[in-house]
Design a protein around this motif. Structure first.
Motif, mmCIF file in Angstrom:
data_model
loop_
_atom_site.group_PDB
_atom_site.id
_atom_site.type_symbol
_atom_site.label_atom_id
_atom_site.label_comp_id
_atom_site.label_asym_id
_atom_site.label_seq_id
_atom_site.Cartn_x
_atom_site.Cartn_y
_atom_site.Cartn_z
ATOM 1 N N UNK A 4 0.846 -1.188 0.000
ATOM 2 C CA UNK A 4 0.000 0.000 0.000
ATOM 3 C C UNK A 4 0.885 1.244 0.000
ATOM 4 N N UNK A 5 0.317 2.365 -0.441
ATOM 5 C CA UNK A 5 1.070 3.607 -0.597
ATOM 6 C C UNK A 5 0.281 4.751 0.018
ATOM 7 N N UNK A 15 -5.726 6.166 5.800
ATOM 8 C CA UNK A 15 -6.069 6.068 4.381
ATOM 9 C C UNK A 15 -4.819 5.871 3.534
ATOM 10 N N UNK A 16 -4.798 4.767 2.791
ATOM 11 C CA UNK A 16 -3.709 4.419 1.910
ATOM 12 C C UNK A 16 -4.317 4.057 0.562
ATOM 13 N N UNK A 17 -3.497 3.723 -0.406
ATOM 14 C CA UNK A 17 -3.995 3.313 -1.716
ATOM 15 C C UNK A 17 -3.170 2.147 -2.245
ATOM 16 N N UNK A 18 -3.780 1.391 -3.123
ATOM 17 C CA UNK A 18 -3.059 0.332 -3.834
ATOM 18 C C UNK A 18 -2.322 0.884 -5.048
ATOM 19 N N UNK A 19 -2.599 2.122 -5.404
ATOM 20 C CA UNK A 19 -2.113 2.751 -6.627
ATOM 21 C C UNK A 19 -0.991 3.743 -6.311
ATOM 22 N N UNK A 44 -5.339 -9.167 6.298
ATOM 23 C CA UNK A 44 -6.184 -9.111 7.493
ATOM 24 C C UNK A 44 -6.115 -7.753 8.200
ATOM 25 N N UNK A 45 -5.132 -6.919 7.842
ATOM 26 C CA UNK A 45 -5.006 -5.580 8.425
ATOM 27 C C UNK A 45 -5.783 -4.523 7.650
ATOM 28 N N UNK A 46 -6.488 -4.938 6.599
ATOM 29 C CA UNK A 46 -7.307 -4.007 5.814
ATOM 30 C C UNK A 46 -8.715 -4.013 6.376
ATOM 31 N N UNK A 47 -9.199 -2.814 6.731
ATOM 32 C CA UNK A 47 -10.561 -2.703 7.237
ATOM 33 C C UNK A 47 -11.559 -2.545 6.100
ATOM 34 N N UNK A 48 -11.179 -1.773 5.069
ATOM 35 C CA UNK A 48 -12.108 -1.540 3.963
ATOM 36 C C UNK A 48 -11.352 -1.148 2.703
ATOM 37 N N UNK A 49 -11.987 -1.402 1.587
ATOM 38 C CA UNK A 49 -11.520 -0.958 0.275
ATOM 39 C C UNK A 49 -12.599 -0.041 -0.285
ATOM 40 N N UNK A 58 -7.448 2.097 0.559
ATOM 41 C CA UNK A 58 -7.412 1.061 1.586
ATOM 42 C C UNK A 58 -7.488 1.766 2.938
ATOM 43 N N UNK A 59 -8.391 1.328 3.783
ATOM 44 C CA UNK A 59 -8.389 1.786 5.169
ATOM 45 C C UNK A 59 -7.607 0.731 5.939
ATOM 46 N N UNK A 60 -6.456 1.143 6.409
ATOM 47 C CA UNK A 60 -5.488 0.261 7.050
ATOM 48 C C UNK A 60 -5.749 0.238 8.547
ATOM 49 N N UNK A 61 -6.002 -0.933 9.065
ATOM 50 C CA UNK A 61 -6.296 -1.099 10.489
ATOM 51 C C UNK A 61 -4.995 -1.270 11.261
#
Length: 86
Positions: A4-5, A15-19, A44-49, A58-61
């Motif tokens: 993630x970036x 808030x992160x992104x895959x892009x 498993x550390x991703x809360x939402x896309x 990506x919402x990173x937990x």
């Protein structure tokens, strides 16, 4: 694991992104020259896309966040994201 970036002042946000290009856009918007941070995390550390704004967000937990920190109204949560996006 996924990569993630995040473009900005620091890597402390949720808030992160895959892009990577989208992270570069955030780092340079408003004519600032912020950094692009890269992190490898477990799925498993991703809360939402969230992709309603085409940001591949990506919402990173993180370990220290309260369980009830977010209420979402967006279209995809983690389970559907991982079943059809990766």
């Amino acid at each position: 694991p996924i990569t993630i970036y995040r473009g900005g002042v620091d890597d402390k946000g949720y808030s992160w992104t895959l892009d990577k290009e989208k992270a570069e856009w955030f780092a340079n918007r408003f004519n600032f020259d912020y950094e692009v941070f890269e992190k490898t995390i477990n799925k498993s550390d991703v809360f939402a896309y969230l992709n309603d704004r085409n940001e591949s967000e990506i919402i990173y937990r993180k370990e220290d966040w309260p369980v009830n920190i977010f209420v979402f109204r967006y279209e995809k949560l983690v389970d559907s994201f991982f079943s059809d996006a990766i």
